[in-house]
Design a protein around this motif. Structure first.
Motif, short mmCIF file in Angstrom:
data_model
loop_
_atom_site.label_atom_id
_atom_site.label_comp_id
_atom_site.label_asym_id
_atom_site.label_seq_id
_atom_site.Cartn_x
_atom_site.Cartn_y
_atom_site.Cartn_z
N VAL A 158 66.19 34.83 81.15
CA VAL A 158 67.11 34.40 80.09
C VAL A 158 68.32 33.67 80.68
O VAL A 158 68.75 32.62 80.18
CB VAL A 158 67.54 35.61 79.24
CG1 VAL A 158 68.60 35.21 78.23
CG2 VAL A 158 66.34 36.22 78.54
N LEU A 159 68.88 34.21 81.74
CA LEU A 159 70.05 33.59 82.36
C LEU A 159 69.71 32.22 82.94
O LEU A 159 70.47 31.25 82.78
CB LEU A 159 70.60 34.51 83.46
CG LEU A 159 71.20 35.83 82.99
CD1 LEU A 159 71.51 36.72 84.17
CD2 LEU A 159 72.47 35.57 82.18
N LEU A 160 68.57 32.11 83.61
CA LEU A 160 68.17 30.82 84.16
C LEU A 160 67.92 29.80 83.06
O LEU A 160 68.29 28.62 83.20
CB LEU A 160 66.91 30.99 85.02
CG LEU A 160 67.09 31.70 86.36
CD1 LEU A 160 65.74 31.96 87.01
CD2 LEU A 160 67.95 30.86 87.29
N GLY A 161 67.29 30.22 81.97
CA GLY A 161 67.07 29.30 80.86
C GLY A 161 68.36 28.84 80.23
O GLY A 161 68.50 27.67 79.83
N TYR A 162 69.34 29.74 80.14
CA TYR A 162 70.64 29.38 79.54
C TYR A 162 71.37 28.34 80.38
O TYR A 162 71.78 27.29 79.87
CB TYR A 162 71.48 30.65 79.39
CG TYR A 162 72.93 30.41 79.06
CD1 TYR A 162 73.31 29.68 77.94
CD2 TYR A 162 73.94 30.91 79.87
CE1 TYR A 162 74.64 29.46 77.64
CE2 TYR A 162 75.27 30.70 79.59
CZ TYR A 162 75.62 29.97 78.46
OH TYR A 162 76.93 29.76 78.17
N TYR A 163 71.51 28.59 81.66
CA TYR A 163 72.27 27.67 82.51
C TYR A 163 71.54 26.36 82.74
O TYR A 163 72.17 25.30 82.82
CB TYR A 163 72.59 28.34 83.85
CG TYR A 163 73.63 29.44 83.73
CD1 TYR A 163 74.92 29.15 83.30
CD2 TYR A 163 73.31 30.75 84.03
CE1 TYR A 163 75.87 30.16 83.18
CE2 TYR A 163 74.26 31.76 83.92
CZ TYR A 163 75.54 31.45 83.49
OH TYR A 163 76.46 32.44 83.36
N THR A 164 70.23 26.39 82.83
CA THR A 164 69.48 25.16 83.05
C THR A 164 69.46 24.29 81.80
O THR A 164 69.63 23.06 81.89
CB THR A 164 68.05 25.48 83.49
OG1 THR A 164 68.08 26.35 84.62
CG2 THR A 164 67.29 24.22 83.85
N SER A 165 69.27 24.89 80.65
CA SER A 165 69.22 24.10 79.41
C SER A 165 70.58 23.46 79.10
O SER A 165 70.64 22.30 78.69
CB SER A 165 68.77 24.99 78.25
OG SER A 165 69.67 26.08 78.07
N GLU A 166 71.66 24.20 79.31
CA GLU A 166 72.97 23.60 79.03
C GLU A 166 73.30 22.50 80.03
O GLU A 166 73.92 21.49 79.68
CB GLU A 166 74.06 24.67 79.05
CG GLU A 166 74.40 25.22 80.43
CD GLU A 166 75.73 25.95 80.45
OE1 GLU A 166 76.33 26.12 79.39
OE2 GLU A 166 76.15 26.36 81.55
N TYR A 167 72.87 22.67 81.27
CA TYR A 167 73.11 21.63 82.27
C TYR A 167 72.38 20.34 81.91
O TYR A 167 72.96 19.25 81.98
CB TYR A 167 72.66 22.14 83.64
CG TYR A 167 72.70 21.11 84.74
CD1 TYR A 167 73.88 20.80 85.39
CD2 TYR A 167 71.54 20.44 85.12
CE1 TYR A 167 73.92 19.84 86.39
CE2 TYR A 167 71.57 19.49 86.13
CZ TYR A 167 72.76 19.19 86.77
OH TYR A 167 72.78 18.24 87.75
N LEU A 168 71.13 20.44 81.50
CA LEU A 168 70.35 19.25 81.17
C LEU A 168 70.82 18.62 79.87
O LEU A 168 70.91 17.39 79.76
CB LEU A 168 68.87 19.61 81.09
CG LEU A 168 68.19 19.99 82.40
CD1 LEU A 168 66.77 20.46 82.15
CD2 LEU A 168 68.18 18.80 83.37
N MET A 169 71.13 19.43 78.87
CA MET A 169 71.52 18.88 77.57
C MET A 169 72.90 18.24 77.60
O MET A 169 73.18 17.33 76.82
CB MET A 169 71.47 19.98 76.51
CG MET A 169 70.08 20.52 76.26
SD MET A 169 70.03 21.78 74.98
CE MET A 169 70.42 20.81 73.53
#
Length: 416
Positions: free
Chosen positions: A140-151
């Protein structure tokens, strides 16, 4: 036999901290072995201890007294038949301490949590001993930080490209490569004699299909227009394909369902990396330090996002983009050429919308150069990134009063 001095004996009883924080003394370890014996042997041992405690015993020899009540279960004890929990404490493993230092983890991150992150659910079914819960939190943490970085950095990425980019950063193979670069080694087979600094999991037997591996792919429907049908049993397309199966195919498929207690090295290594991130969140002060850890170890890796695109009709999609944004219709113009009548001609074509140049491409023919120019224009639109650099939403995790610059939100994908 050489006699043990009093100072040497006292040094053996110096308390050592275990996983739960309680001190471990030599007398406790010795007395625990007496408490695990049978009832018949316990009665005889009690009579022997009574005789040993008699006044005739020399006072220089210390007395081992049994515990008055049963001692609590050791932190690394297990009732499973696998017995993969190492006998060696994590604080005694040089591999685990070296890994802790290589990752730059703070002192608040205990070695016991890092040792637990190295035990895969296929090796130890007990949820309080394996890394199953930690890997879910880390995912969950990896998905949160990666998605916000890309978006935030690429607000116009199509949804399919966004998913592919996230898989390139935090997918199974990507995280497995990260774990291998950390220097994590895998044990040949799980067991209690394995060093706590080794990754423990049950290996897949050679020749095992991927859909029988826990965490692998299940029953897949063939590709249709370069898209994979989701693997949901309530999907109408999947239900129709299941009804069209012959009895032999259905029997073979149901006998090859996933869920076996075995996994691959990549899947086990990726779960370890997720569990390590979760440990950083739980022990190192919450989200700010976790964000720093993820950006340093995961998002700092180079990923060529422009190579993830695959256009079917780039010229038509570019035309639809100009209509949606109110631009003039794109026009392809030949800018340079060489060797038109030779065996290796080169044409350079530019795509313009009015007086503004959208893209440029080169090829051995005019149609090829035109298509490459349209692809270049589309990539320039999709890979747009704010010049000033907008703030990530996680900037306010540590301090909600910090100034925040909102990110750009695109209108959506281009429908061709």
């Amino acid at each position: 036999m050489r006699r043990v001095s009093r100072s040497t004996w006292d040094s053996l009883t110096v308390p050592r901290r275990c996983v739960c924080g309680n001190p471990i003394r030599l007398n406790d370890l010795l007395s625990s072995s007496f408490s695990t014996s049978s009832s018949s042997s316990s009665s005889s041992s009690s009579s022997q201890s009574a005789s040993l405690a008699s006044p005739t015993r020399p006072s220089s020899i210390p007395t081992i007294r049994p515990l008055s009540k049963p001692r609590a279960i050791r932190p690394f004890s297990t009732t499973s038949s696998l017995a993969v929990v190492p006998k060696l404490l994590p604080t005694q493993s040089a591999k685990l301490a070296a890994l802790h230092g290589r990752l730059g983890l703070p002192n608040k991150y205990p070695l016991t949590t890092l040792g637990r992150a190295l035990i895969d659910p296929t090796a130890e079914p007990g949820h309080h001993l394996n890394n199953d819960g930690l890997s879910n939190v880390g995912n969950v943490l990896l998905g949160y930080y990666t998605s916000e970085y890309l978006m935030v950095h690429y607000p116009r990425l199509p949804y399919e490209i966004l998913k592919a980019a996230m898989d390139g950063y935090i997918g199974g193979k990507a995280l497995a490569a990260v774990g291998k670069e950390w220097g994590v080694e895998a044990a040949f087979a799980p067991g209690e004699t394995v060093d706590p600094g080794l990754l423990q999991f049950n290996r897949v037997a050679p020749g095992t299909p991927l859909y029988k591996i826990q965490g692998g792919v299940g029953f897949n429907i063939p590709r249709k227009r370069n898209r994979m049908v989701p693997n949901f049993e309530n999907n109408p397309s999947v239900d129709a394909a299941l009804l069209a199966e012959s009895p032999e195919m259905r029997e073979a498929r149901e006998s090859q369902r996933p869920g076996q207690d075995a996994t691959t090295l990549d899947l086990a290594m990726s779960n370890f990396v997720r569990a390590t991130v979760a440990g950083v969140y739980l022990h190192s002060g919450g989200l700010p330090f976790t964000k720093q850890f993820v950006h340093a170890h995961i998002l700092s890796r180079k990923l060529d996002i422009d190579k993830l695109f695959q256009f079917e009709q780039p010229t038509r999609e570019l035309s639809r983009l100009c209509v949606r944004e109110g631009f003039q219709q794109p026009i392809a113009r030949l800018e340079k050429e060489t060797g038109r009548y030779s065996r290796h001609p080169v044409f350079i074509v530019g795509v313009y919308s009015g007086e503004e140049k959208l893209g440029e491409g080169q090829g051995s023919s005019l149609p090829e150069a035109k298509i490459k120019a349209a692809i270049s224009a589309l990539k320039g639109w999709y890979l747009y990134s704010p010049v000033s650099g907008a703030d990530l939403p996680s900037k306010t995790d540590g301090n909600p009063t910090m100034p925040f610059a909102p990110a750009v939100i695109d209108v959506g994908d281009i429908v061709s």
